[in-house]
Design a protein around this motif. Structure first.
Motif, PDB file in Angstrom:
ATOM      1  N   SER A   1      -6.321   5.174   6.268  1.00 14.37           N
ATOM      2  CA  SER A   1      -6.688   4.599   7.557  1.00 14.37           C
ATOM      3  C   SER A   1      -6.053   5.409   8.689  1.00 14.37           C
ATOM      4  O   SER A   1      -5.106   6.153   8.468  1.00 14.37           O
ATOM      5  N   SER A   2      -6.585   5.249   9.905  1.00 19.47           N
ATOM      6  CA  SER A   2      -5.979   5.952  11.039  1.00 19.47           C
ATOM      7  C   SER A   2      -5.009   5.036  11.780  1.00 19.47           C
ATOM      8  O   SER A   2      -4.587   5.335  12.891  1.00 19.47           O
ATOM      9  N   VAL A   3      -4.665   3.910  11.152  1.00 21.85           N
ATOM     10  CA  VAL A   3      -3.679   2.994  11.743  1.00 21.85           C
ATOM     11  C   VAL A   3      -2.654   2.673  10.649  1.00 21.85           C
ATOM     12  O   VAL A   3      -3.018   2.217   9.556  1.00 21.85           O
ATOM     13  N   ALA A   4      -1.373   2.903  10.960  1.00 22.24           N
ATOM     14  CA  ALA A   4      -0.326   2.776   9.942  1.00 22.24           C
ATOM     15  C   ALA A   4      -0.347   1.416   9.237  1.00 22.24           C
ATOM     16  O   ALA A   4      -0.307   1.332   8.009  1.00 22.24           O
ATOM     17  N   GLU A   5      -0.427   0.337  10.025  1.00 21.63           N
ATOM     18  CA  GLU A   5      -0.331  -0.986   9.389  1.00 21.63           C
ATOM     19  C   GLU A   5      -1.548  -1.256   8.485  1.00 21.63           C
ATOM     20  O   GLU A   5      -1.420  -1.911   7.449  1.00 21.63           O
ATOM     21  N   GLU A   6      -2.691  -0.713   8.860  1.00 24.10           N
ATOM     22  CA  GLU A   6      -3.887  -0.925   8.028  1.00 24.10           C
ATOM     23  C   GLU A   6      -3.762  -0.167   6.719  1.00 24.10           C
ATOM     24  O   GLU A   6      -4.260  -0.601   5.682  1.00 24.10           O
ATOM     25  N   ASP A   7      -3.084   0.968   6.802  1.00 16.47           N
ATOM     26  CA  ASP A   7      -2.904   1.760   5.598  1.00 16.47           C
ATOM     27  C   ASP A   7      -2.083   0.994   4.560  1.00 16.47           C
ATOM     28  O   ASP A   7      -2.404   0.968   3.375  1.00 16.47           O
ATOM     29  N   ILE A   8      -1.032   0.343   5.020  1.00 25.21           N
ATOM     30  CA  ILE A   8      -0.193  -0.437   4.098  1.00 25.21           C
ATOM     31  C   ILE A   8      -0.963  -1.670   3.618  1.00 25.21           C
ATOM     32  O   ILE A   8      -0.939  -2.019   2.435  1.00 25.21           O
ATOM     33  N   ALA A   9      -1.678  -2.321   4.563  1.00 24.04           N
ATOM     34  CA  ALA A   9      -2.429  -3.528   4.213  1.00 24.04           C
ATOM     35  C   ALA A   9      -3.484  -3.228   3.146  1.00 24.04           C
ATOM     36  O   ALA A   9      -3.721  -4.035   2.237  1.00 24.04           O
ATOM     37  N   PHE A  10      -4.073  -2.035   3.222  1.00 24.31           N
ATOM     38  CA  PHE A  10      -5.118  -1.654   2.279  1.00 24.31           C
ATOM     39  C   PHE A  10      -4.611  -1.728   0.830  1.00 24.31           C
ATOM     40  O   PHE A  10      -5.267  -2.275  -0.050  1.00 24.31           O
ATOM     41  N   GLY A  11      -3.418  -1.205   0.611  1.00 24.56           N
ATOM     42  CA  GLY A  11      -2.831  -1.240  -0.731  1.00 24.56           C
ATOM     43  C   GLY A  11      -2.606  -2.671  -1.198  1.00 24.56           C
ATOM     44  O   GLY A  11      -2.865  -3.017  -2.360  1.00 24.56           O
ATOM     45  N   LEU A  12      -2.166  -3.522  -0.274  1.00 27.55           N
ATOM     46  CA  LEU A  12      -1.901  -4.917  -0.630  1.00 27.55           C
ATOM     47  C   LEU A  12      -3.205  -5.637  -0.977  1.00 27.55           C
ATOM     48  O   LEU A  12      -3.271  -6.418  -1.931  1.00 27.55           O
TER      49      LEU A  12
ATOM     50  N   ARG B   1      -0.254 -13.464   4.006  1.00 25.13           N
ATOM     51  CA  ARG B   1       1.110 -12.922   3.810  1.00 25.13           C
ATOM     52  C   ARG B   1       1.192 -11.449   4.211  1.00 25.13           C
ATOM     53  O   ARG B   1       2.279 -10.902   4.371  1.00 25.13           O
ATOM     54  N   ILE B   2       0.020 -10.805   4.333  1.00 20.06           N
ATOM     55  CA  ILE B   2       0.014  -9.347   4.514  1.00 20.06           C
ATOM     56  C   ILE B   2       0.746  -8.879   5.788  1.00 20.06           C
ATOM     57  O   ILE B   2       1.600  -7.994   5.700  1.00 20.06           O
ATOM     58  N   PRO B   3       0.490  -9.494   6.972  1.00 22.48           N
ATOM     59  CA  PRO B   3       1.161  -8.971   8.176  1.00 22.48           C
ATOM     60  C   PRO B   3       2.688  -8.955   8.049  1.00 22.48           C
ATOM     61  O   PRO B   3       3.342  -7.998   8.458  1.00 22.48           O
ATOM     62  N   GLN B   4       3.232 -10.007   7.453  1.00 25.96           N
ATOM     63  CA  GLN B   4       4.685 -10.088   7.314  1.00 25.96           C
ATOM     64  C   GLN B   4       5.201  -8.991   6.360  1.00 25.96           C
ATOM     65  O   GLN B   4       6.216  -8.345   6.647  1.00 25.96           O
TER      66      GLN B   4
END
Ligand SMILES: Nc1ncnc2c1ncn2[C@@H]1O[C@H](COP(=O)(O)OP(=O)(O)OP(=O)(O)O)[C@@H](O)[C@H]1O
Ligand SMILES: [Mg+2]
Length: 271
Positions: free
Chosen positions: A93-104, A113-116
């Motif tokens: 993703s081109s957005v850091a938080e979305e990149d992490i969320a994608f894996g989750l 729970r993902i944002p936290q």
């Protein structure tokens, strides 16, 4: 033992064996370095630990799970996260938080729970406030820390860093090494694949691979001062070790275990 490999052998289609009878154990909570020259089979072994390639021959248990059972593929990938060499290939993703969320999301974490989890993971690698940044706009060291955050978000038991510092400048390398060593304090087992003997010297134990075979396994002070092993594995000794050997040849220090650090060299010179 969190990883138990016994007589692992592996060949790619129509290739000579790349791993031959590789046996070793990794203790829970240790930093375990794997060193070896180009083509010695380090990445092939790493891909086994993450169930990215199947066990052909021998046995492998990762976090208590048999890696040859296809049912364990996803549980092993979640228990054992990987960070690769080139940080530019790691982001979706081109957005850091979305990149992490994608894996989750891939591992079916509940959406609420993902944002936290995302913000906790970013904080744990020193990237709080980087949520909306484009990963490609980060420095090399920051990119690798983001890649580590994406792995940490899944609460792995083990993290495998496959030459994660190889493309970084000294500052980026130091940042990623400090982070890798700090993971141990959180109870995470770290398998660190590296070309740099300096980095392997910071591990609890080191395994040397050469031509797909285990050449040596022990503490850094046992393994990284063995001239024959280093030469065979095409690894450069550390500067304090080299200096000690020169001084010894000239009769300027008395024989003692070769040092890995400058302090150790200094002590040898004072004796
Ligand atoms: N997908 C593949 N297909 C065929 N051969 C491969 C493949 N990947 C790796 N190899 C070969 O397997 C051997 C071991 O490669 P591997 O990447 O595991 O070594 P490495 O120790 O990680 O090397 P490096 O230090 O360069 O990263 C090499 O001879 C390589 O050419
Ligand atoms: Mg490799």
């Amino acid at each position: 033992m969190i990883i138990e490999a016994s007589n692992l052998s592996f060949s790619y289609p129509s290739s000579a064996p790349v791993l031959e009878e590789v046996s070793f154990c990794v203790r829970e909570g240790e930093v375990f370095a794997i060193v070896g020259g180009n083509g010695s089979g380090k990445s092939t072994l790493a891909r086994h630990l993450n169930a990215l390639i199947p066990v052909q021959s021998g046995t492998l248990k990762v976090a208590g799970m048999d890696a040859s059972d296809p049912e364990n593929t996803y549980p092993i990938r979640r228990a054992c996260g990987m960070v690769f060499q080139d940080p530019n290939n790691e982001f979706v993703s081109s957005v850091a938080e979305e990149d992490i969320a994608f894996g989750l999301q891939n591992f079916n974490f509940p959406e609420d729970r993902i944002p936290q989890i995302v913000s906790r993971s970013l904080s744990s690698v020193g990237l709080a406030g980087f949520e909306r940044r484009d990963p490609h706009s980060l420095s090399g060291g920051q990119k690798q820390r983001l890649a580590i955050a994406a792995v940490l978000a899944l609460s792995p038991k083990i993290i495998v860093l496959d030459e994660a510092t190889a493309m970084l400048d000294p500052e980026g390398r130091a940042q990623v090494m400090d982070l890798a060593l700090s993971l141990k304090k959180q109870g995470i087992t770290v398998v660190m694949i590296t070309h740099f003997v300096e980095e392997a010297a910071l591990a609890d134990r080191v395994m040397v691979l050469s031509l797909g075979r285990v050449l040596a396994l022990g503490s850094p002070s046992e393994v990284l001062v063995e001239k024959e092993i280093l030469k065979k594995a095409r690894l450069c000794p550390l500067l304090p070790t080299l200096s000690y050997w020169s001084l010894l040849e000239e009769g300027l220090v008395s024989p003692s275990p070769p040092p890995l650090s400058e302090e150790g060299l200094w002590e040898a010179m004072c004796r």
